[in-house]
Scaffold this motif. Structure first.
Motif, mmCIF file in Angstrom:
data_model
loop_
_atom_site.group_PDB
_atom_site.id
_atom_site.type_symbol
_atom_site.label_atom_id
_atom_site.label_comp_id
_atom_site.label_asym_id
_atom_site.label_seq_id
_atom_site.Cartn_x
_atom_site.Cartn_y
_atom_site.Cartn_z
ATOM 1 N N VAL A 319 -3.792 35.158 69.564
ATOM 2 C CA VAL A 319 -3.473 35.507 68.176
ATOM 3 C C VAL A 319 -3.040 34.264 67.400
ATOM 4 N N ALA A 320 -2.210 33.432 68.032
ATOM 5 C CA ALA A 320 -1.720 32.217 67.372
ATOM 6 C C ALA A 320 -2.885 31.309 66.989
ATOM 7 N N ARG A 321 -3.826 31.110 67.908
ATOM 8 C CA ARG A 321 -4.968 30.234 67.620
ATOM 9 C C ARG A 321 -5.813 30.797 66.472
ATOM 10 N N GLU A 322 -6.066 32.091 66.533
ATOM 11 C CA GLU A 322 -6.866 32.705 65.470
ATOM 12 C C GLU A 322 -6.139 32.607 64.130
ATOM 13 N N TYR A 323 -4.842 32.887 64.150
ATOM 14 C CA TYR A 323 -4.036 32.851 62.925
ATOM 15 C C TYR A 323 -3.993 31.428 62.358
ATOM 16 N N GLY A 324 -3.807 30.448 63.243
ATOM 17 C CA GLY A 324 -3.774 29.054 62.798
ATOM 18 C C GLY A 324 -5.077 28.640 62.143
ATOM 19 N N LYS A 325 -6.195 29.014 62.761
ATOM 20 C CA LYS A 325 -7.508 28.656 62.213
ATOM 21 C C LYS A 325 -7.753 29.334 60.869
ATOM 22 N N VAL A 326 -7.458 30.631 60.790
ATOM 23 C CA VAL A 326 -7.737 31.406 59.572
ATOM 24 C C VAL A 326 -6.869 30.928 58.412
ATOM 25 N N THR A 327 -5.563 30.749 58.668
ATOM 26 C CA THR A 327 -4.667 30.353 57.571
ATOM 27 C C THR A 327 -4.971 28.947 57.074
ATOM 28 N N GLU A 329 -7.940 27.494 57.170
ATOM 29 C CA GLU A 329 -9.198 27.568 56.431
ATOM 30 C C GLU A 329 -8.990 28.190 55.057
ATOM 31 N N ASN A 330 -8.166 29.248 54.990
ATOM 32 C CA ASN A 330 -7.898 29.877 53.694
ATOM 33 C C ASN A 330 -7.129 28.942 52.770
ATOM 34 N N TYR A 331 -6.216 28.149 53.336
ATOM 35 C CA TYR A 331 -5.491 27.179 52.507
ATOM 36 C C TYR A 331 -6.464 26.139 51.956
ATOM 37 N N ARG A 332 -7.412 25.731 52.790
ATOM 38 C CA ARG A 332 -8.392 24.738 52.349
ATOM 39 C C ARG A 332 -9.227 25.291 51.191
ATOM 40 N N ALA A 411 -1.260 21.220 53.615
ATOM 41 C CA ALA A 411 -2.718 21.117 53.599
ATOM 42 C C ALA A 411 -3.263 20.481 54.881
ATOM 43 N N TYR A 412 -2.462 20.477 55.957
ATOM 44 C CA TYR A 412 -2.920 19.831 57.189
ATOM 45 C C TYR A 412 -4.079 20.583 57.824
ATOM 46 N N ARG A 413 -4.906 19.834 58.542
ATOM 47 C CA ARG A 413 -6.065 20.405 59.224
ATOM 48 C C ARG A 413 -6.057 19.955 60.672
ATOM 49 N N THR A 414 -5.838 20.900 61.547
ATOM 50 C CA THR A 414 -5.857 20.608 62.982
ATOM 51 C C THR A 414 -7.220 20.055 63.365
ATOM 52 N N GLY A 415 -7.217 19.039 64.224
ATOM 53 C CA GLY A 415 -8.461 18.407 64.643
ATOM 54 C C GLY A 415 -8.817 17.192 63.815
#
Length: 624
Positions: A319-327, A329-332, A411-415
């Motif tokens: 859930v954490a990984r999915e939430y991190g990716k979605v939020t 991307e939506n912020y971007r 506005a950080y982006r993992t990766g």
């Protein structure tokens, strides 16, 4: 011209100037916290504080003390100690004397320490304790320029004319200041921006380390540029444990002087977990290995709690990984870190069960972490993002004063490693190499003009040796070290660090992994396992009572790791897959020279040490 650029362009010539400005602006504000053993000798350490004025009294004493020893502007003063408040005070004292700090890791052996002291032509050594003093005295005949040794913890050290304690140095400085009250301020006012401030010797994977020449202007620029990002405020509390002999730790000192926030300093890595709930930092910097260990520790604890708890953890991690990716991307896309209702609901439940405890382990007050020195596996980054521990990856090298790129707050982006600091230029060469230019770039390598010419162009562009990609809106993604790219015998390029990072996110028992395959017809891996996590698994799988080496060699362990390797391979291209692996009999470490003090893998050393295992994996295969 923007206000930010004006602030940077109008920077003073040195951090010494910034330090004097900081003391004048907020003399009674808290500057540093540091631990001392409790008065009873029992129980936890007591944390004490220094205000900026108290710190400046000691810094002036050290600076004037060095002047009394005959240290001239730009002459080198070596500093061999672990991360502690005295390291910071000594470094500021050296800078305020107009001298230059030569940083030496306390783990450096006598031969390499002597090389650094000799190559840098250091006149004074400030050593932590008897063991550091002994290394210098053992090689004294090779160090004709070394006139004095100053020891911080004098127990077991015989002092005299040329060996004195830090307290004695400060007393000498105080006596000089009584006669010449302006001696330190005069030294500071005479500093020019191009004057040498720091010599940091890179941890070479082969051969002798190179001394990187960083002038005063590099640190003054870094202080102003980091402040301009807005990532750090005067209200922050930083927990500083990174080795200060490393450029990543060193740059944090400059930004703190500019911003004026509190820094709690303790370099004992084994005290991090104990210290965080006491210090309750709002931000801290770390290397990926720390986040990997926290993640693996949380997973191991959940597993030890039984099948149900482990299933809850695995669900919450997903859930954490999915939430991190979605939020993210939506912020971007929209500027709002939102998630769909169903995912948000699952996230709230997982937060109560798992994430809240993780944040409490970090002190419960953490706004963000900065990660650098090596790549963080994106899956681990997304896990922490979803758990509310926001890891802002950054990028830089010793040659660029550490902080060339950093992710911009919300506005950080993992990766990715974010965007360049204000005032730093970047371009990608035709072969994919990242080139940098700006005030943070070194003057060159000490006494090595040919090596300098190999990486530093006349117009100021520095060749980093890293391969990367820039997004259309300026975010940089590092794909690998140029020299570490593997070309298989089939002509395919493989980025080992990318594969290694993916495996660390999949396997909770891995400590270090090295993917090999240059000029071979398939990839293999050497894998070292994390002892605490592995022994917990062993106790649950009928291997209790066996030693670490016995557990590593056991067929059940090999089968367990093989399952994770197969999971890794499912997400890779055919030519990237790890066809064979070997488990190492022990973890890689600094003492054996297999990883650097900043926890980077020394590939040539590991490949040389375990060449027999590598050849064993390719024995009988047809090399194309």
């Amino acid at each position: 011209m923007s206000d930010t650029q004006t602030l940077i362009d109008n920077r003073p010539p040195s951090v010494a100037n910034l330090f004097l400005e900081r003391v004048e602006a907020t003399p009674e504000a808290e500057a540093y916290r540091y631990p001392v053993p409790s008065s009873s000798g029992q129980g936890p350490d007591e944390w004490r504080s220094l205000t900026w004025k108290q710190a400046s009294d000691r810094v002036f004493g050290i600076a004037a003390g060095l002047v009394s020893l005959g240290v001239a502007p730009e002459e080198r003063v070596a500093l061999a100690a672990a991360t502690r408040v005295e390291w910071i005070l000594a470094d500021l004292g050296i800078l305020c004397a107009g001298a230059a700090t030569t940083t030496v890791y306390p783990s450096t052996n006598a031969d390499e320490s002597a090389f650094i002291l000799s190559d840098s032509d250091s006149k004074v050594l400030i050593a932590e304790d008897a063991s550091q003093v002994a290394k210098a005295l053992e090689k004294k005949a090779e160090l004709p320029s070394l006139t004095h040794i100053v020891v911080i913890d004098p127990e077991g050290v015989e002092t005299g004319d040329t060996v004195l304690t830090l307290a004695e140095l400060e007393q000498r400085g105080t006596a000089l200041l009584e006669k010449s009250p302006e001696v330190v301020r005069e030294r500071v006012s005479a500093i020019t921006k191009d004057q040498l401030a720091t010599l940091i010797y890179t941890s070479g994977t082969t051969g002798r380390p190179k001394g990187v020449r960083l002038p005063h202007d590099c640190w003054a620029y870094m202080a102003k540029a980091i402040s301009a990002t807005g990532l750090v405020t005067t209200e922050d509390v930083q927990y500083l444990w990174l080795p200060l002999a490393h450029v990543f730790g060193k740059v944090l000192l400059s930004s703190q002087v500019e911003t004026g926030h509190v820094t709690a300093v303790d370099g004992r890595v084994d005290r991090i977990i104990e210290n965080l709930p006491v210090v309750r930092p709002t931000y801290m910097a770390a290397v990926p290995r720390i986040f990997e260990k926290v993640y693996n520790g949380v997973a191991a604890k959940a597993r030890a709690g039984g099948g149900a708890k482990y299933k809850i953890f695995q669900w919450a991690a997903g859930v954490a990984r999915e939430y991190g990716k979605v939020t993210q991307e939506n912020y971007r896309r929209t500027g709002n870190a939102t998630a769909p209702f169903g995912l948000s609901l699952k996230h709230e439940v997982a937060d109560l069960l798992v994430y809240k405890k993780i944040r409490e382990a970090f002190g419960g007050n953490l706004r963000a972490c900065v990660s650098g020195s090596a790549a963080l596996a994106p899956e681990i980054g997304y896990f922490f993002s979803g758990a509310g521990v926001h890891i802002l990856e950054g990028y830089g090298l010793t040659e660029s004063s550490a902080a060339s790129f950093v992710n911009p707050g919300e506005a950080y982006r993992t990766g990715t490693v974010g965007k360049p600091l204000p005032g730093t230029e970047v371009r990608i060469a035709d072969d994919g190499e990242i080139l940098l230019r700006g005030p943070g770039i070194m003057q060159g390598y000490h006494n090595l003009p040919d090596k300098t010419a190999e990486v530093l162009e006349e117009d100021g562009w520095f060749h980093t040796g890293d391969i990367g990609e820039l997004s259309t809106d300026g975010y940089l993604r590092i794909t690998d070290r140029k020299k570490d790219l593997i070309k298989t015998s089939g002509g395919k390029y493989v980025a080992p660090a990318e594969i290694e990072g993916q495996f660390k996110a999949i396997c909770p028992y891995v400590s270090n992994i090295l993917v090999h395959g240059a000029s071979r017809n398939f990839c293999t891996a050497l894998i070292a396992l994390d002892e605490p996590a592995l022994m917990g698994w062993a106790a649950e799988n009928g291997l209790a009572g066996k030693s670490y080496a016995e557990v590593v060699a056991h067929p059940e362990t090999v089968t367990m790791v093989d399952g994770y390797v197969q999971r890794l391979n499912e997400g890779l291209q055919r030519w990237q897959t790890v066809k064979k692996f070997r488990l190492l009999p022990r973890d890689l470490d600094v003492e054996h020279g297999e990883i650097t003090p900043s926890l980077k893998l020394k590939r040539p050393v590991v490949e040389r040490e375990y060449a027999h295992l590598i050849e064993e994996m390719y024995a009988g295969s047809r090399e194309a």
